[in-house]
Motif scaffolding. Structure first.
Motif, PDB file in Angstrom:
ATOM      1  N   UNK A   1      -7.701 -18.307 -13.578  1.00 31.28           N
ATOM      2  CA  UNK A   1      -8.209 -17.457 -12.500  1.00 31.28           C
ATOM      3  C   UNK A   1      -7.471 -16.129 -12.426  1.00 31.28           C
ATOM      4  N   UNK A   2      -6.195 -16.120 -12.768  1.00 31.37           N
ATOM      5  CA  UNK A   2      -5.470 -14.845 -12.807  1.00 31.37           C
ATOM      6  C   UNK A   2      -6.068 -13.937 -13.886  1.00 31.37           C
ATOM      7  N   UNK A   3      -6.386 -14.510 -15.032  1.00 33.58           N
ATOM      8  CA  UNK A   3      -7.021 -13.743 -16.103  1.00 33.58           C
ATOM      9  C   UNK A   3      -8.391 -13.244 -15.660  1.00 33.58           C
ATOM     10  N   UNK A   4      -9.131 -14.105 -15.001  1.00 31.38           N
ATOM     11  CA  UNK A   4     -10.483 -13.755 -14.549  1.00 31.38           C
ATOM     12  C   UNK A   4     -10.456 -12.591 -13.564  1.00 31.38           C
ATOM     13  N   UNK A   5      -9.544 -12.619 -12.623  1.00 25.32           N
ATOM     14  CA  UNK A   5      -9.460 -11.538 -11.630  1.00 25.32           C
ATOM     15  C   UNK A   5      -9.105 -10.215 -12.300  1.00 25.32           C
ATOM     16  N   UNK A   6      -8.135 -10.242 -13.192  1.00 26.57           N
ATOM     17  CA  UNK A   6      -7.721  -9.012 -13.857  1.00 26.57           C
ATOM     18  C   UNK A   6      -8.850  -8.456 -14.720  1.00 26.57           C
ATOM     19  N   UNK A   7      -9.544  -9.324 -15.427  1.00 26.45           N
ATOM     20  CA  UNK A   7     -10.654  -8.884 -16.257  1.00 26.45           C
ATOM     21  C   UNK A   7     -11.764  -8.264 -15.414  1.00 26.45           C
ATOM     22  N   UNK A   8     -12.039  -8.838 -14.267  1.00 28.60           N
ATOM     23  CA  UNK A   8     -13.082  -8.327 -13.371  1.00 28.60           C
ATOM     24  C   UNK A   8     -12.765  -6.904 -12.911  1.00 28.60           C
ATOM     25  N   UNK A   9     -11.516  -6.675 -12.511  1.00 28.82           N
ATOM     26  CA  UNK A   9     -11.113  -5.350 -12.047  1.00 28.82           C
ATOM     27  C   UNK A   9     -11.154  -4.337 -13.193  1.00 28.82           C
ATOM     28  N   UNK A  10     -10.682  -4.733 -14.360  1.00 28.75           N
ATOM     29  CA  UNK A  10     -10.696  -3.810 -15.502  1.00 28.75           C
ATOM     30  C   UNK A  10     -12.119  -3.430 -15.879  1.00 28.75           C
ATOM     31  N   UNK A  11     -13.034  -4.358 -15.784  1.00 31.75           N
ATOM     32  CA  UNK A  11     -14.439  -4.057 -16.085  1.00 31.75           C
ATOM     33  C   UNK A  11     -14.989  -3.037 -15.100  1.00 31.75           C
ATOM     34  N   UNK A  12     -14.697  -3.220 -13.815  1.00 31.48           N
ATOM     35  CA  UNK A  12     -15.148  -2.287 -12.781  1.00 31.48           C
ATOM     36  C   UNK A  12     -14.621  -0.880 -13.061  1.00 31.48           C
ATOM     37  N   UNK A  13     -13.332  -0.783 -13.350  1.00 28.13           N
ATOM     38  CA  UNK A  13     -12.701   0.519 -13.551  1.00 28.13           C
ATOM     39  C   UNK A  13     -13.262   1.212 -14.792  1.00 28.13           C
ATOM     40  N   UNK A  14     -13.416   0.471 -15.881  1.00 32.09           N
ATOM     41  CA  UNK A  14     -13.950   1.073 -17.096  1.00 32.09           C
ATOM     42  C   UNK A  14     -15.390   1.534 -16.905  1.00 32.09           C
ATOM     43  N   UNK A  15     -16.181   0.765 -16.174  1.00 31.68           N
ATOM     44  CA  UNK A  15     -17.573   1.142 -15.925  1.00 31.68           C
ATOM     45  C   UNK A  15     -17.674   2.341 -14.997  1.00 31.68           C
ATOM     46  N   UNK A  16     -16.642   2.554 -14.175  1.00 28.52           N
ATOM     47  CA  UNK A  16     -16.661   3.699 -13.260  1.00 28.52           C
ATOM     48  C   UNK A  16     -16.462   5.016 -14.005  1.00 28.52           C
ATOM     49  N   UNK A  17     -15.858   4.947 -15.181  1.00 30.09           N
ATOM     50  CA  UNK A  17     -15.600   6.152 -15.961  1.00 30.09           C
ATOM     51  C   UNK A  17     -14.377   6.936 -15.507  1.00 30.09           C
ATOM     52  N   UNK A  18     -13.626   6.397 -14.565  1.00 26.73           N
ATOM     53  CA  UNK A  18     -12.455   7.104 -14.055  1.00 26.73           C
ATOM     54  C   UNK A  18     -11.400   7.233 -15.149  1.00 26.73           C
ATOM     55  N   UNK A  19     -10.629   8.306 -15.113  1.00 29.32           N
ATOM     56  CA  UNK A  19      -9.572   8.546 -16.094  1.00 29.32           C
ATOM     57  C   UNK A  19      -8.277   7.874 -15.631  1.00 29.32           C
ATOM     58  N   UNK A  20      -7.445   7.393 -16.544  1.00 30.87           N
ATOM     59  CA  UNK A  20      -6.171   6.787 -16.149  1.00 30.87           C
ATOM     60  C   UNK A  20      -5.319   7.669 -15.243  1.00 30.87           C
ATOM     61  N   UNK A  21      -5.323   8.994 -15.472  1.00 30.51           N
ATOM     62  CA  UNK A  21      -4.529   9.888 -14.627  1.00 30.51           C
ATOM     63  C   UNK A  21      -5.028   9.882 -13.185  1.00 30.51           C
ATOM     64  N   UNK A  22      -6.339   9.735 -13.008  1.00 37.12           N
ATOM     65  CA  UNK A  22      -6.909   9.690 -11.663  1.00 37.12           C
ATOM     66  C   UNK A  22      -6.422   8.461 -10.916  1.00 37.12           C
ATOM     67  N   UNK A  23      -6.318   7.353 -11.621  1.00 34.58           N
ATOM     68  CA  UNK A  23      -5.822   6.123 -11.002  1.00 34.58           C
ATOM     69  C   UNK A  23      -4.385   6.308 -10.537  1.00 34.58           C
ATOM     70  N   UNK A  24      -3.580   6.950 -11.359  1.00 35.13           N
ATOM     71  CA  UNK A  24      -2.191   7.200 -10.983  1.00 35.13           C
ATOM     72  C   UNK A  24      -2.114   8.113  -9.762  1.00 35.13           C
ATOM     73  N   UNK A  25      -2.989   9.129  -9.719  1.00 35.48           N
ATOM     74  CA  UNK A  25      -3.005  10.048  -8.585  1.00 35.48           C
ATOM     75  C   UNK A  25      -3.396   9.322  -7.297  1.00 35.48           C
ATOM     76  N   UNK A  26      -4.407   8.481  -7.407  1.00 36.52           N
ATOM     77  CA  UNK A  26      -4.852   7.730  -6.233  1.00 36.52           C
ATOM     78  C   UNK A  26      -3.777   6.772  -5.757  1.00 36.52           C
ATOM     79  N   UNK A  27      -3.084   6.150  -6.701  1.00 37.34           N
ATOM     80  CA  UNK A  27      -2.018   5.227  -6.338  1.00 37.34           C
ATOM     81  C   UNK A  27      -0.902   5.966  -5.611  1.00 37.34           C
ATOM     82  N   UNK A  28      -0.644   7.219  -6.012  1.00 37.29           N
ATOM     83  CA  UNK A  28       0.388   8.011  -5.363  1.00 37.29           C
ATOM     84  C   UNK A  28       0.026   8.421  -3.965  1.00 37.29           C
ATOM     85  N   UNK A  29      -1.283   8.421  -3.671  1.00 35.36           N
ATOM     86  CA  UNK A  29      -1.743   8.809  -2.333  1.00 35.36           C
ATOM     87  C   UNK A  29      -1.726   7.647  -1.347  1.00 35.36           C
ATOM     88  N   UNK A  30      -1.592   6.420  -1.890  1.00 33.77           N
ATOM     89  CA  UNK A  30      -1.641   5.240  -1.009  1.00 33.77           C
ATOM     90  C   UNK A  30      -0.379   5.118  -0.201  1.00 33.77           C
TER      91      UNK A  30
END
Length: 208
Positions: free
Chosen positions: A179-208
């Motif tokens: 289930x840990x693998x399943x959850x991580x895979x689900x999130x990675x699929x969502x992010x890749x399908x969104x087309x977001x860039x890795x730098x954007x994720x880092x920026x958003x994380x810094x804003x949290x």
């Protein structure tokens, strides 16, 4: 518990998270001096209890029966099971979207802080660098990134990514690790399908 390993391996294959002879899993029941692991090179779709390799712990060392061929990732499994005082299972797989996310440059640990459906239930550790499969270096690095705490008989994290390779997860049973693998895979699929860039994720994380 050992039967569950075969069921998990078949489910991993059904989801295309391993090819026929890939992946491996192990278990050590609480307080036991026995460790069970999947054999090397065997089709994981036909794994049943009689196929599992049964090893014993003697004077703190793992004794592999002569004539057997445990998974090439045995060293990694042993480091994660060695100090467990409660039942612990280790599952190693190659989930497509998770590997793709690492290859594209996403930091899995940072990524998952933005999705409550994973960080509430699964502790994602730092990614293991690109190291040769089945090597002692990979086992050592995986144990380190998983946060093995020998004095507390525990691991700090539930799952870590392994760059250009796969993931390794632990749990009190094989299905929890799955289930840990399943959850991580689900999130990675969502992010890749969104087309977001890795730098954007880092920026958003810094804003949290």
């Amino acid at each position: 518990m050992i039967t569950a390993i075969g069921n998990v391996m078949r489910e991993l294959h059904a989801r295309n998270w391993i090819t026929t002879r890939d992946g491996n899993a192990s278990v050590r029941q609480g307080g036991s001096t026995r460790v069970y692991i999947t054999p090397s090179g065997v089709r994981k779709t036909i794994i049943h209890p009689e196929h599992m390799i049964r090893m014993r712990i003697q004077e703190g060392e793992l004794v592999v029966p002569k004539g057997t061929t445990p998974s090439g990732e045995l060293h990694m499994h042993w480091l994660l099971l060695r100090d467990a005082t409660k039942t612990r299972s280790v599952v190693h797989a190659h989930p497509t979207f998770t590997i793709a996310a690492m290859y594209r440059g996403f930091d899995l640990q940072v990524l998952c802080t933005q999705f409550p459906e994973i960080f509430r239930y699964t502790r994602v550790g730092p990614t293991v660098p690109n190291l040769p499969a089945t090597s002692s270096a990979l086992g050592d690095a995986t144990a380190e990134q998983m946060g093995v705490m020998r004095d507390k008989h525990a691991c700090k994290y539930d799952i870590v990514g392994q760059e250009n390779h796969g993931v390794t997860a632990i749990g009190p049973d094989p299905w929890t690790a799955f289930e840990h693998i399943e959850r991580l895979e689900h999130i990675c699929k969502i992010v890749l399908m969104s087309g977001v860039h890795p730098d954007t994720v880092l920026e958003r994380a810094g804003d949290v």
